[in-house]
Motif scaffolding. Structure first.
Motif, mmCIF file in Angstrom:
data_model
loop_
_atom_site.group_PDB
_atom_site.id
_atom_site.type_symbol
_atom_site.label_atom_id
_atom_site.label_comp_id
_atom_site.label_asym_id
_atom_site.label_seq_id
_atom_site.Cartn_x
_atom_site.Cartn_y
_atom_site.Cartn_z
ATOM 1 N N GLU A 30 -1.094 -11.567 -7.568
ATOM 2 C CA GLU A 30 -0.632 -10.739 -6.451
ATOM 3 C C GLU A 30 0.675 -11.280 -5.876
ATOM 4 O OE1 GLU A 30 -2.837 -8.481 -2.843
ATOM 5 O OE2 GLU A 30 -2.381 -10.579 -2.500
ATOM 6 N N VAL A 197 7.017 1.242 -4.544
ATOM 7 C CA VAL A 197 6.113 2.221 -3.911
ATOM 8 C C VAL A 197 5.190 2.976 -4.862
ATOM 9 C CG1 VAL A 197 7.710 2.523 -1.963
ATOM 10 C CG2 VAL A 197 7.775 4.170 -3.840
ATOM 11 N N THR A 199 2.298 3.360 -7.863
ATOM 12 C CA THR A 199 1.266 2.686 -8.652
ATOM 13 C C THR A 199 1.438 3.125 -10.105
ATOM 14 O OG1 THR A 199 -0.244 4.548 -8.398
ATOM 15 C CG2 THR A 199 -0.390 2.816 -6.735
ATOM 16 N N GLN A 202 0.330 6.710 -10.516
ATOM 17 C CA GLN A 202 1.318 7.713 -10.082
ATOM 18 C C GLN A 202 2.421 7.872 -11.122
ATOM 19 O OE1 GLN A 202 2.054 5.799 -6.363
ATOM 20 N NE2 GLN A 202 0.667 7.127 -5.235
ATOM 21 N N GLY A 353 6.537 6.868 0.899
ATOM 22 C CA GLY A 353 6.239 5.814 -0.077
ATOM 23 C C GLY A 353 5.752 4.556 0.623
ATOM 24 N N GLN A 354 4.592 4.060 0.227
ATOM 25 C CA GLN A 354 4.048 2.820 0.809
ATOM 26 C C GLN A 354 4.152 1.732 -0.250
ATOM 27 O OE1 GLN A 354 2.847 2.868 3.863
ATOM 28 N NE2 GLN A 354 2.471 5.031 4.242
ATOM 29 N N VAL A 355 4.539 0.546 0.179
ATOM 30 C CA VAL A 355 4.628 -0.562 -0.767
ATOM 31 C C VAL A 355 3.236 -0.846 -1.331
ATOM 32 C CG1 VAL A 355 5.107 -3.032 -0.938
ATOM 33 C CG2 VAL A 355 6.671 -1.549 0.296
ATOM 34 N N GLN A 356 3.140 -0.973 -2.649
ATOM 35 C CA GLN A 356 1.845 -1.092 -3.326
ATOM 36 C C GLN A 356 1.592 -2.504 -3.852
ATOM 37 O OE1 GLN A 356 -0.327 1.436 -3.559
ATOM 38 N NE2 GLN A 356 1.062 2.897 -2.581
ATOM 39 N N ASN A 357 0.370 -2.971 -3.675
ATOM 40 C CA ASN A 357 -0.074 -4.242 -4.272
ATOM 41 C C ASN A 357 0.817 -5.437 -3.927
ATOM 42 O OD1 ASN A 357 -2.135 -2.806 -5.570
ATOM 43 N ND2 ASN A 357 -0.691 -2.222 -7.191
ATOM 44 N N GLU A 366 5.634 -2.091 5.900
ATOM 45 C CA GLU A 366 5.524 -0.686 6.311
ATOM 46 C C GLU A 366 6.858 -0.044 6.644
ATOM 47 O OE1 GLU A 366 2.533 -0.395 9.310
ATOM 48 O OE2 GLU A 366 0.929 -0.636 7.824
ATOM 49 N N ARG A 378 9.406 -7.392 -7.097
ATOM 50 C CA ARG A 378 8.473 -6.959 -8.146
ATOM 51 C C ARG A 378 9.188 -6.928 -9.505
ATOM 52 N NH1 ARG A 378 4.792 -2.976 -7.161
ATOM 53 N NH2 ARG A 378 3.554 -4.667 -6.377
#
Ligand SMILES: Nc1ncnc2c1ncn2[C@@H]1O[C@H](COP(=O)(O)OP(=O)(O)OP(=O)(O)O)[C@@H](O)[C@H]1O
Ligand SMILES: [Mg+2]
Length: 407
Positions: A30, A197, A199, A202, A353-357, A366, A378
């Protein structure tokens, strides 16, 4: 697998702000944002560095803040690049296998990818990113790994993002010139935001990311897990503020303020009778402005911008298949009504768009403005993966300059 303990840093030299995200890869794989820095941006116009000294000073400030918060010394960064000079195209490359009917090897695939990548790069331009798409072996489509298939001709398609070497060098110098910090790699900011943003699901289903910033709007369209199209339009929220300043005959700073407090990307008929009083400033008398006029100015600019992107994407077969919808990030994603306008123009579902993982401070994760910097972290993590989860490389092959072999 990601490399535990690794520190990765993303830097965006945006038109409105400079921001730095420091990320660490945990044992579990992570990503955690451990440091963050933000500074004003004074040397950038429409996503391109135009005043090196001012940009360098602002970069130093943002880096120092991030170093303090993460308690690390930053040695290298992944640097976002954007602007009108960015060109994205889908290229094809062919490699013929000299021996009749032998199995395709990693080297064959690499050769086909190299041929595809190198096509159509004008003088003065360089490849910023290249993302593999599909393969054909002897004219038959092979979605995934073509290694081991018997064939005599391999064709690779690659999405290539190119940029002007001079423009990229200006951004690089704003980082490397005055600091001992090295640019590990320049990355297209639209791709970085999408990595933050979206996954994998998606990307598989089909998704469009729009990063609507201050001086630019970047887009990246995914389908079947692969980047199909991308680009930049050098128009963003600052143009909206500028239009308001001219259209309402008010100073730019007030236009920016009104855009945020009263603005909307859609205008409703009921607003016609609503007026807002602006106190007299800078020798100008008090004035009343119509809310409908203000929002009409904004909606015209946003509609034109979004339609331009939609037209460009409509030329591909992929836009209508973006079933996961459109994801908005960048500071202008906060514009009231922008989601409704995007829905109307693209005829697709829309979400912020939300930041993922990624874990870290909520106020950083946020914030739609920070998607690019986090996406760069990433990107760095994916690029330096020690061992691929599988040989094929939906995105990774792209990120890594080398094609990795099957374990
Ligand atoms: N609440 C809000 N409503 C509307 N617009 C907003 C709001 N908050 C910020 N913005 C706009 O967001 C823009 C800045 O976004 P962002 O920080 O993503 O840009 P940037 O990354 O510096 O620029 P770029 O990527 O375009 O070079 C500005 O135009 C600002 O006016
Ligand atoms: Mg930006």
């Amino acid at each position: 697998m990601l490399d535990p303990g690794q520190i990765l840093v993303g830097l965006e030299i945006g038109t409105s702000k400079i921001c730095v995200a420091v990320g660490e890869v945990a044992e579990s794989g992570e990503l955690t944002i451990t440091g963050f820095g933000q500074a004003r941006s004074r040397g950038v116009l429409k996503g391109e560095v135009i005043d090196l000294d001012k940009a360098a000073e602002d970069v130093r400030e943002a880096l120092a803040q991030a170093e303090d918060m993460a308690d690390v010394e930053i040695e290298a960064v992944y640097l976002a690049v954007s602007g009108n000079h960015i060109r994205a195209l889908n290229n094809r490359g062919v490699h013929s296998i000299p021996t009749v009917d032998r199995e395709i090897t990693v080297d064959d695939v690499q050769e086909a990818l190299r041929n595809a990548k190198g096509n159509n790069c004008p003088a003065g331009y360089e490849i910023v990113d290249s993302v593999r798409q599909d393969f054909c072996v002897d004219y038959h489509s092979v979605y995934d790994n073509p290694v081991g298939i018997v064939g005599s001709r391999i064709e690779a398609s690659v999405h290539v993002i190119q940029g002007s070497s001079r423009r990229i060098e200006m951004s690089r110098r704003a980082v490397e010139g005055p600091t001992p910090v090295r640019v590990e790699k320049a990355v297209f900011s639209g791709l970085a935001s999408a990595l933050a943003v979206l996954t994998s699901e998606q990307k598989d289903l089909g998704a469009l990311v729009l990063d609507v910033g201050g001086g630019t709007t970047e887009f990246a369209l995914f389908q079947k897990g692969l980047l199909r199209h991308s680009g930049v339009l050098a128009v963003g929220g600052d143009h909206v503020s500028n239009d308001l300043s001219l259209g309402l005959d008010i100073p730019l700073s007030l236009a920016e303020e009104l855009k945020i407090s009263l603005g909307s990307a859609v205008s409703e008929p009921g607003e016609r009778a609503t007026f807002h009083t602006i106190p007299g400033t800078q020798g100008l008398p008090e004035r009343r402005i119509s809310l409908s006029h203000l929002r009409r100015i904004m909606s015209l600019r946003w509609e034109e911008t979004l339609e331009f992107v939609a037209r460009e994407l409509a030329e591909t077969q992929w836009l209508r298949q973006a079933r996961a919808g459109v994801f908005l990030c960048g500071g202008s994603a906060r514009t009231q009504g922008l989601d409704a306008l995007v829905r109307r123009v693209f005829q697709l579902p829309v979400a912020r768009g939300q930041v993922q993982n990624v874990s870290g401070p909520t106020e950083v994760l946020e914030n739609p403005e920070f998607a690019t910097a986090i996406g760069l972290v990433r990107y760095g993590a994916m690029r330096s993966e020690r061992r691929p989860r599988r040989w094929s490389f939906p995105l990774l092959g792209v990120l890594s300059p080398r094609l990795r072999r099957k374990n």
